[in-house]
Scaffold this active site. Structure first.
Site, PDB file in Angstrom:
ATOM      1  N   CYS A 174      45.859 114.124  34.168  1.00 49.02           N
ATOM      2  CA  CYS A 174      46.366 115.439  34.574  1.00 49.02           C
ATOM      3  C   CYS A 174      45.263 116.308  35.153  1.00 49.02           C
ATOM      4  O   CYS A 174      45.540 117.273  35.856  1.00 49.02           O
ATOM      5  CB  CYS A 174      47.028 116.132  33.394  1.00 49.02           C
ATOM      6  SG  CYS A 174      45.925 116.273  31.976  1.00 49.02           S
ATOM      7  N   GLU A 187      52.058 121.411  27.955  1.00 46.93           N
ATOM      8  CA  GLU A 187      50.893 120.859  28.675  1.00 46.93           C
ATOM      9  C   GLU A 187      51.454 120.024  29.817  1.00 46.93           C
ATOM     10  O   GLU A 187      51.884 118.885  29.594  1.00 46.93           O
ATOM     11  CB  GLU A 187      50.053 119.983  27.728  1.00 46.93           C
ATOM     12  CG  GLU A 187      49.350 120.737  26.627  1.00 46.93           C
ATOM     13  CD  GLU A 187      48.149 121.514  27.131  1.00 46.93           C
ATOM     14  OE1 GLU A 187      47.673 121.257  28.252  1.00 46.93           O
ATOM     15  OE2 GLU A 187      47.690 122.387  26.396  1.00 46.93           O
TER      16      GLU A 187
END
Ligand code: NAD
Length: 527
Positions: free
Chosen positions: A289, A255
């Site tokens: 993010c 991720e």
């Protein structure tokens, strides 16, 4: 009042104790909003990490054989404790990250608790064995069974120091694994709180172990015999971690970073779009993010949109979130992130961008950077191409939605993206043309809170997924059990001894099954 933060800009900025041989033995946690020292943890040695994995393996042997319902029942006690002690979690995370208490409650605690609830409610269905229909081998039967992998390693970042690691930890536990977690060295206290709550619920202590340290501790975890790793962090670290997983043949989920574009179509609701840009760009000081990292505004709404974004940005209340629930934007985690923001702005301004709001770091105590809006941006500027991870929203004017889609896809990253239009069907069509793991129409960030939906990136934003049913299954080994439907004969025409007759027979079967126009194919409509 503790010591003020002395910054080492070569590291992430957290001070550390150093042993005589030069190794770092402790990690200090500082409050970014005030510079106060909040606490300290001891760095785990390689031997301790290896031992933690060995103890976890023993704990997993008993945990993994429990019926799913029993595991979930016991984990729901942890959910109760997380809810009861939500304020304590908010206190620690808010101070350690300098992020507003609202963010901590909704993004860190609620999303964690909801994910655990979803998995506990649905794990028995998601992990139930299931048959696979076989189209050729009709005399056989296939079924898939999900068995826990063993010990799952988790390596996590600082920007969501509770929800990101705990989401992975809980998914792994529900699926019957044990977990060893190495949290970010920047935010060790947030996860220390999670572990304290976990240990208070009567769940086996070694089922969830926290080891502390820097990159070397993460590397040691990968080399300690884990069966899977879930890594969340930056792209460059991700490449090193994926290489280490490859060298140890550890399956991994990556991720990594994001550069979420927001497309404001000609027919967008300007007020909602402007508010979404401000929220999506500045929540958690842009250190998300899936932050709105670049805006492509259709020329017909550009000026109006910029004006509203500027006005709303001007109303934001920035400051130390400790002891108040009315701060909108908090601090920046460490000075290096401020330097990155300053570099992006300098580059953009040198290439013709205008600063509409903010643009500089705040003076005084703590690390704060003003929410910043830039216009006149284009893809020659780093601010439109590289991850910012700070409170900057760069806006580029576009002549058409096609141009916006082309620019949105002009990126090495592909985590989240956003489309704003009053025509929802058109929004969904545009969404399908954008290269990203998730595309959200007329909203921002919220997909992360959908426990049922897979989350993760494409391109250099990573691979594999967290959340959703597939992520829970991926915490298991999928075991294929293959058996017969009818009593097996004493031999098989495909077994030894081989003969010319058997070969010709096989050829006839091949043609009968697969040649266009063959009688079997026409009758059976099989293939
Ligand atoms: P980072 O890459 O610096 O660190 C992440 C973790 O990796 C830390 O725990 C660190 O100690 C560890 N680490 C560092 N070197 C290692 C090594 N060689 N081997 C093993 N572990 C190692 O990231 P960060 O600064 O903590 O977090 C910010 C980044 O994370 C941003 O790029 C952001 O986009 C990304 N992020 C991604 C997601 C997502 O879901 N895709 C979510 C949050 C943050």
């Amino acid at each position: 009042m503790g010591a003020l933060h002395q910054v080492d800009s070569n590291t992430n900025g957290n001070g550390s104790g150093t042993a005589k041989d030069g190794s770092r033995t402790t990690i200090k946690s500082w409050a970014p909003a005030t510079g106060e020292l909040l606490g300290e943890v001891r760095v785990s040695t390689k031997d301790e990490i290896r031992a933690a994995v060995a103890r976890a393996r023993k704990a997993q042997a008993a945990w993994g054989v429990l019926p799913i319902e029993e595991r979930c029942e016991r984990l729901l006690r942890l959910r109760d404790a997380l809810v009861d002690r939500a304020d304590e979690i908010v206190d620690v995370v808010s101070r350690e990250c300098g992020k507003p208490r609202h963010d901590c409650l909704s993004h860190e605690v609620t999303v964690t608790v909801d994910l655990l609830s979803y998995y506990c409610k649905n794990a028995a269905r998601i992990l139930a064995p299931h048959d696979i229909g076989l189209h050729l081998l009709k005399h056989k039967k296939s079924s898939i069974h999900y068995a826990p992998r063993g010990v799952v390693g988790v390596i996590s970042p600082w920007n969501f120091p509770f929800v990101i690691p705990m989401g992975d930890v809980l998914a792994a536990l529900v699926a019957g694994n044990a977990v060893v977690l190495k949290p970010s060295e920047v935010t060790p206290l947030s996860i220390q709180k999670a572990k304290e709550i976990f240990d208070g619920t009567g769940l086996p202590e070694d089922l969830f172990t926290v080891v502390y340290g820097y990159g070397e501790a993460g590397q040691a975890l990968i080399e300690s015999g884990i069966q899977k790793l879930v890594f969340t962090g930056g792209v460059e670290t991700g490449k090193r971690v994926a290489a280490a997983c490859g060298a140890n043949l550890v399956p991994c989920v990556m991720e990594l970073g994001g550069k979420a574009p927001l497309i404001a179509c000609a027919d967008c609701d300007v007020e909602r779009t402007a508010r979404a840009i401000v929220f999506g760009g500045f929540v958690n000081s842009g250190q998300v993010c899936i932050s709105v990292e670049r805006v492509y505004a259709h020329e017909s709404v550009h000026d109006q949109l910029v004006a509203r974004v500027k006005e709303i940005t001007g109303t934001l209340r920035q400051g130390d979130p400790n002891g108040t629930e009315t701060v909108d934007v908090g601090a920046i985690i460490f000075p290096k992130q401020i330097e990155i923001a300053e570099k992006h702005i300098a580059d953009a301004v040198a290439k013709g961008a205008q600063i509409v709001s903010g643009g500089k770091k705040r003076t005084g105590a703590g690390q704060f950077f003003e929410p910043t809006v830039l216009t006149g941006c284009d893809h020659t500027m780093t601010v439109m191409k590289e991850e910012i991870f700070g409170p900057i929203v760069p806006i580029q004017k576009v002549a058409s939605e096609d141009e916006a889609v082309r620019l949105a896809n002009d990126s090495h990253l592909g985590l989240n993206a956003y489309v704003f239009t009053k025509n929802r069907e058109k929004g969904k069509r545009i969404a399908q043309r954008i290269e990203a793991g998730s595309v959200v129409v007329n909203d921002v960030l919220v997909n992360y809170a959908a426990a049922e939906a897979p989350f993760g990136g494409i391109k250099q934003s990573g691979f594999g997924r967290v959340h959703g049913d597939d992520a829970l299954r991926d915490m298991c080994d999928a075991r294929h059990v293959f058996s017969g439907r009818v009593p097996e004969p004493s031999s098989d025409p495909l077994w030894f001894p081989y003969s010319s007759k058997a070969y010709r027979w096989q050829m006839r079967v091949l043609r009968a099954l697969f040649s266009r126009g063959s009688i079997v194919k026409r009758i059976g409509k099989l293939f």
